[in-house]
Design a protein around this motif. Structure first.
Motif, PDB file in Angstrom:
ATOM      1  N   MET A   1      -8.661 -56.034  99.343  1.00 48.37           N
ATOM      2  CA  MET A   1      -8.363 -56.466  97.991  1.00 48.37           C
ATOM      3  C   MET A   1      -8.642 -57.960  97.878  1.00 48.37           C
TER       4      MET A   1
ATOM      5  N   ASN B   1      -8.323 -61.488  95.434  1.00 48.03           N
ATOM      6  CA  ASN B   1      -7.530 -62.125  94.384  1.00 48.03           C
ATOM      7  C   ASN B   1      -8.372 -63.188  93.700  1.00 48.03           C
TER       8      ASN B   1
ATOM      9  N   ASP C   1      -9.420 -63.515  99.679  1.00 49.96           N
ATOM     10  CA  ASP C   1      -8.536 -62.438 100.118  1.00 49.96           C
ATOM     11  C   ASP C   1      -7.192 -63.037 100.528  1.00 49.96           C
TER      12      ASP C   1
ATOM     13  N   GLU D   1     -17.468 -59.970  89.857  1.00 49.42           N
ATOM     14  CA  GLU D   1     -17.573 -58.726  90.620  1.00 49.42           C
ATOM     15  C   GLU D   1     -19.027 -58.304  90.784  1.00 49.42           C
TER      16      GLU D   1
ATOM     17  N   VAL E   1     -15.926 -54.375  96.691  1.00 52.05           N
ATOM     18  CA  VAL E   1     -14.528 -54.723  96.444  1.00 52.05           C
ATOM     19  C   VAL E   1     -14.357 -55.151  94.999  1.00 52.05           C
ATOM     20  N   ARG E   2     -13.143 -55.041  94.544  1.00 54.14           N
ATOM     21  CA  ARG E   2     -12.803 -55.447  93.187  1.00 54.14           C
ATOM     22  C   ARG E   2     -11.800 -56.588  93.251  1.00 54.14           C
TER      23      ARG E   2
ATOM     24  N   GLU F   1      -8.586 -57.882  92.197  1.00 56.51           N
ATOM     25  CA  GLU F   1      -7.408 -57.121  91.796  1.00 56.51           C
ATOM     26  C   GLU F   1      -6.338 -57.922  91.065  1.00 56.51           C
ATOM     27  N   ALA F   2      -6.112 -59.173  91.457  1.00 62.31           N
ATOM     28  CA  ALA F   2      -4.942 -59.864  90.923  1.00 62.31           C
ATOM     29  C   ALA F   2      -5.225 -61.338  90.686  1.00 62.31           C
TER      30      ALA F   2
END
Length: 173
Positions: free
Chosen positions: A1, A3, A19, A37, A47-48, A50-51
Motif C-alpha cells: 500500500m 500513501n 510506503d 497512479e 499499486v494504488r 490508498e491514503a
C-alpha cells in the motif's frame, strides 16, 4: 500500500507517494491521484495510492534540507525500485550531475557510453517520477536553453539558481 502526502515548497505544492517504510515512489508537482497512479503503473508496480497521511519526518527533513541549500539531503532517501535498467542508468547519471551544473541529453548519452541514445535518454528523463531527487532540472538542451522540463522553465530555472547556477548571455558561468 502506498500513501500520499502533500508538501509545501518554495516553488509549489508537491505530492509525495511513499510506503509505510518511507520508501519514496513518486515526488511530483501536481495533485491528481489518477495521474500519479498512471505514472507508477508505467513501471508495472500494480499499486494504488490508498491514503492521505502527514509527510513522514525523514522526507520532511530531506526536502527542508534541500531548500535550505543542503544538496546532499536526499542521499539517505530510499527510492522504490522501478524503471528499466536503461532508465535506472539514466536516473543514476542525473543524480551524478553536481548541484548547479547542467548537462544535455547528448552529454548524458556519452556518459552512458553511446552518443546515439540521446533521444532514449530524453524519453527516460520524461518518465522520471521523482522530481528534484532525480534532478531532471539539471538537463538542458544542446544549445543551452532550459526547455524540456515538464514542470516549466520557471521552476527549472529557480531550482538551478537555488543550486548556484547562473546564466550570463546564454552561457552558464
Amino acid at each position: 500500500m502506498l500513501n500520499r502526502s502533500r508538501l509545501s515548497t518554495p516553488i509549489g505544492q508537491m505530492v509525495l507517494v511513499h510506503d509505510e517504510e518511507e520508501v519514496l515512489w513518486a515526488a511530483e508537482f501536481h495533485d491528481d491521484p489518477s495521474a500519479i497512479e498512471a505514472s507508477l503503473a508505467r513501471f508495472g508496480t500494480g499499486v494504488r495510492v490508498e491514503a492521505d497521511v502527514p509527510v513522514p519526518l525523514l522526507l520532511q527533513e530531506a526536502f527542508a534540507g534541500y531548500f535550505l541549500g543542503q544538496f546532499d539531503s536526499f542521499d539517505d532517501i530510499m527510492m522504490g525500485r522501478f524503471g528499466s535498467p536503461f532508465e535506472r542508468a539514466v536516473w543514476a547519471a542525473l543524480r551524478a550531475i553536481p548541484p548547479g551544473e547542467t548537462r544535455s541529453c547528448a552529454a548524458i548519452s556519452v556518459m552512458l557510453g553511446d552518443i546515439g541514445k540521446a533521444r532514449a535518454v530524453s524519453a527516460a528523463i520524461g518518465r522520471n517520477p521523482l522530481a528534484i531527487i532525480v534532478p531532471c532540472h539539471r538537463v538542458i538542451t544542446s544549445d543551452g536553453s532550459l526547455a524540456g522540463d515538464g514542470g516549466g522553465s520557471d521552476r527549472k530555472e529557480w531550482l538551478l539558481r537555488h543550486e548556484g547556477w547562473t546564466l550570463v548571455r546564454g552561457q552558464r558561468t
